[in-house]
Design an enzyme around this catalytic site. Structure first.
Site, PDB file in Angstrom:
ATOM      1  N   ASP A   1       0.726  -1.240  -0.156  1.00  0.00           N
ATOM      2  CA  ASP A   1       0.265   0.109   0.149  1.00  0.00           C
ATOM      3  C   ASP A   1       0.922   1.267  -0.024  1.00  0.00           C
ATOM      4  O   ASP A   1       1.596   1.158   1.111  1.00  0.00           O
ATOM      5  CB  ASP A   1      -0.928   0.351   1.341  1.00  0.00           C
ATOM      6  CG  ASP A   1      -1.874   1.183   1.124  1.00  0.00           C
ATOM      7  OD1 ASP A   1      -1.671   2.042   1.295  1.00  0.00           O
ATOM      8  OD2 ASP A   1      -2.536   1.003   1.733  1.00  0.00           O
ATOM      9  N   HIS A   2       1.114   1.858  -1.078  1.00  0.00           N
ATOM     10  CA  HIS A   2       2.082   2.797  -1.406  1.00  0.00           C
ATOM     11  C   HIS A   2       1.343   4.335  -0.608  1.00  0.00           C
ATOM     12  O   HIS A   2       2.638   5.471  -0.409  1.00  0.00           O
ATOM     13  CB  HIS A   2       1.823   3.420  -2.352  1.00  0.00           C
ATOM     14  CG  HIS A   2       3.519   3.855  -2.783  1.00  0.00           C
ATOM     15  ND1 HIS A   2       4.260   4.138  -2.137  1.00  0.00           N
ATOM     16  CD2 HIS A   2       3.969   3.993  -4.294  1.00  0.00           C
ATOM     17  CE1 HIS A   2       5.586   4.843  -2.669  1.00  0.00           C
ATOM     18  NE2 HIS A   2       5.318   5.381  -4.266  1.00  0.00           N
ATOM     19  N   ARG A   3       0.149   4.255   0.144  1.00  0.00           N
ATOM     20  CA  ARG A   3      -0.017   5.434   1.396  1.00  0.00           C
ATOM     21  C   ARG A   3       0.885   4.688   2.406  1.00  0.00           C
ATOM     22  O   ARG A   3       0.953   5.926   3.736  1.00  0.00           O
ATOM     23  CB  ARG A   3      -1.806   5.369   2.019  1.00  0.00           C
ATOM     24  CG  ARG A   3      -2.587   5.912   1.280  1.00  0.00           C
ATOM     25  CD  ARG A   3      -3.543   4.930   1.138  1.00  0.00           C
ATOM     26  NE  ARG A   3      -3.618   3.893   1.790  1.00  0.00           N
ATOM     27  CZ  ARG A   3      -5.067   3.417   2.337  1.00  0.00           C
ATOM     28  NH1 ARG A   3      -6.075   4.202   2.119  1.00  0.00           N
ATOM     29  NH2 ARG A   3      -5.270   2.225   1.574  1.00  0.00           N
TER      30      ARG A   3
END
Ligand code: CAO
Length: 539
Positions: free
Chosen positions: A511-513
């Site tokens: 999850d690139h967040r």
């Protein structure tokens, strides 16, 4: 015309309140009592009214500011403005102005006269005016539509580059316009009108309804909206055209106005739009609607397949439906990136094969999976940014001080993900035994719900089946998942010669967040190191 302060009135006993919404901006024309901004105490939300009709000079507070009775929140140039209590807050000033008396130029600092010209129409010439959005005497804010033109490709609004008053309309409906034609003469207020160059983006037409993908685009920055069909909704963050009363209803119902398509004039959102949006959302929830187009995206329309050949319909099982909903939810909510790497497991495999006899004695088969579990547990401990969940509502990261890992198990009934707890504290044999037991339980449909909860991370191994790489979907609220493909012998350059090495493909989706790319590369590099020489697991 006189400038006067807009002050916070008596708050009915509340001491300090928070500004939760600003309903107007400088240059907006308002009628007396029109709401200027909304404040909220712990008891109620209240709209602060305009003390007089006129043009907003400035708003000196922002959302989140705390204000008290008597605080100045802005200025108004009293004397002009709309006469309707329902005058729109941000958009469609033309409608408000229809009901408003002609407005003088605000006295906040002088005025000048400008002739507004037609901006570049992306090569189109002689585009007919289909609607005049303003009348002489109207007060407009910068960006308010002046006229609407329609080519055979798109409908565009030409916005006002300045805030001010329309003195003279130089075009009428049906006129054919080309770039450079004079459109209106207006008295520009300094508050909203800077030099024409600086205002250039605002003077570009906004394509309101493109008929094809080749809609007319303006020369510089367009404010282009997609074609509005019955299936489409505005994009989040888009400018909202709605009056204060509608905003209030939306706030009360918890509806995000940026997701609602307006059915009023020029796409203005009316109360009924909010109500039907809420109704639609409720229906979606009641019908478990995530599969059929959640998150405001249009659902996939099915053709009648029987027109192409024989078909048979089968009800989806509950597990299949739950998996489908989970996959879609995770796919839509999580910005995925997948990091690929190869781990050299030549030595690991010879060690693992050496355990075969002991495994037979113990009645447990040692597959690569326990090594992967152990290596992931170590990598999660070394890079704890992977052992988190995002709480976006509270804007917090939840750090986990335990390491539980889910393993995706392929069963005849569908995909199940049992969880092995405290992987970091268990030995390879214990992990081998537990993984085999949980996989067997999954296949026999004997897993208890508790045995499928609490994972920090998931491993999905297709290595026993085949493939070179894949992009697994993160099992939210976890923030990463490791996909394993089939190990294969590959020539690896050792600096002097190619050596045949058994390479295990790793596919880490994250999850690139929560995780940045550099950390993902560190994670797979660490995994490769641990699997390449399992003595590192002891350190
Ligand atoms: N490369 C090469 N061979 C591998 C391998 C890999 N990465 N991983 C396992 N193997 C081998 C094993 O060593 C074993 O070989 P032997 O029988 O010769 O010893 C064989 O493949 C089968 O292993 P396995 O699948 O029984 O055992 P496992 O511990 O590797 O996996 C489990 C267990 C539960 C993960 C697996 O059975 C499974 O269900 N995998 C599918 C998961 C899945 O569907 N994921 C997709 C989710 S998203 O749709």
């Amino acid at each position: 015309m006189s400038e006067q302060d807009i002050k916070v009135p008596d708050l009915g006993g509340a001491d300090e309140v928070e500004v939760i919404e600003i309903l107007v901006s400088a240059g907006d024309s308002v009628a007396e009592e029109d709401p200027i901004l909304t404040v909220e105490s712990d008891k109620a939300s209240v709209e602060l009214p305009a003390p007089a009709a006129g043009t907003i000079g400035a708003i000196s507070v922002k959302v989140g500011d705390k204000v008290r009775e008597g605080d100045v929140v802005g200025t108004i140039n009293a004397g002009g403005g709309g006469g309707s209590a329902e005058a729109p807050a941000e958009a469609d000033k033309s409608e408000a102005a229809e009901e408003a008396p002609a407005t003088e130029v605000p006295a906040s600092g002088g005025s000048r006269t400008e002739t507004v010209k037609v901006p570049g129409l992306d090569g189109f010439d002689n585009v007919p005016v289909i609607e005049l959005n303003v009348r002489e005497g109207d007060t407009v804010a910068a960006d308010d539509p002046l006229v609407t033109v329609e080519s055979d490709k798109a409908t565009m609004e030409i916005p006002s580059p300045f805030a001010g008053t329309i003195d003279k309309l130089l075009v009428k409906e049906g006129d054919a316009l080309s770039e450079g034609d004079s459109l209106v003469e207006m008295t520009v207020t300094e508050a909203g009108g800077s030099a024409p160059e600086e205002q250039a983006p605002a003077s570009q037409p906004a394509a309101a309804k493109a008929d094809t993908g080749t809609a007319a685009k303006p020369d510089r920055q367009p404010a282009e909206a997609p074609a509005q069909t019955s299936q489409e909704v505005p994009s989040p963050g888009a400018k909202v055209h709605a009056g204060p009363a509608v905003r209030k209803v939306a706030r009360e119902l918890g509806a995000d106005l940026t997701l609602i398509k307006g059915s009023g004039p020029k796409g203005r959102i009316v109360k009924e739009d909010v109500e039907s949006y809420i109704k639609q959302q409720l229906q979606k929830v009641q019908s478990g609607g995530a599969v059929s187009g959640g998150a405001g995206i249009p659902s996939v329309k099915l053709p009648d397949f029987s027109q192409f050949g024989e078909i048979e319909r089968e009800a989806m099982s509950r597990l299949h439906l739950a998996t489908a909903n989970n996959m879609q939810r995770n796919w839509l909510n999580v910005p995925h990136v997948t990091q690929f790497d190869d781990a050299d497991i030549t030595d690991l495999e010879s060690y693992r094969k050496g355990l075969k006899a002991e495994g037979e004695k113990r009645g447990v088969k040692m597959t690569p999976l326990p090594f992967l579990l152990k290596a992931c547990a170590r990598a999660l401990a070394d890079l704890p940014q992977f052992n988190v969940s995002l709480d976006m509502e509270r804007k917090e990261l939840v750090h986990k001080r335990y390491i539980h890992i889910g393993i995706a198990v392929d069963t005849p009934a569908g995909l199940m993900v049992p969880v092995i707890r405290d992987v970091d504290k268990k030995g390879l044999w214990e992990l081998a035994q537990e993984a085999a037991e949980l996989a067997a339980k999954a296949r026999d449909k004997k897993l208890k719900p508790a045995e499928m909860q609490g994972a920090c991370f998931t491993i999905t191994s297709l290595g026993g089946i085949g493939g070179t790489a894949f992009t697994p979907i993160v099992n939210a609220p976890e923030v990463a998942i490791l996909g394993i493909s089939k190990a294969a012998m590959k020539p690896v350059w050792d600096g002097g010669a190619f050596q045949p090495r058994l390479m295990l493909p790793l596919s880490l989706s994250y999850d690139h967040r929560a995780v940045n790319g550099a950390d993902a590369a560190r994670f797979t590099t660490r995994l490769s190191q641990l699997l390449g020489d399992i003595r590192h697991l002891l350190l």
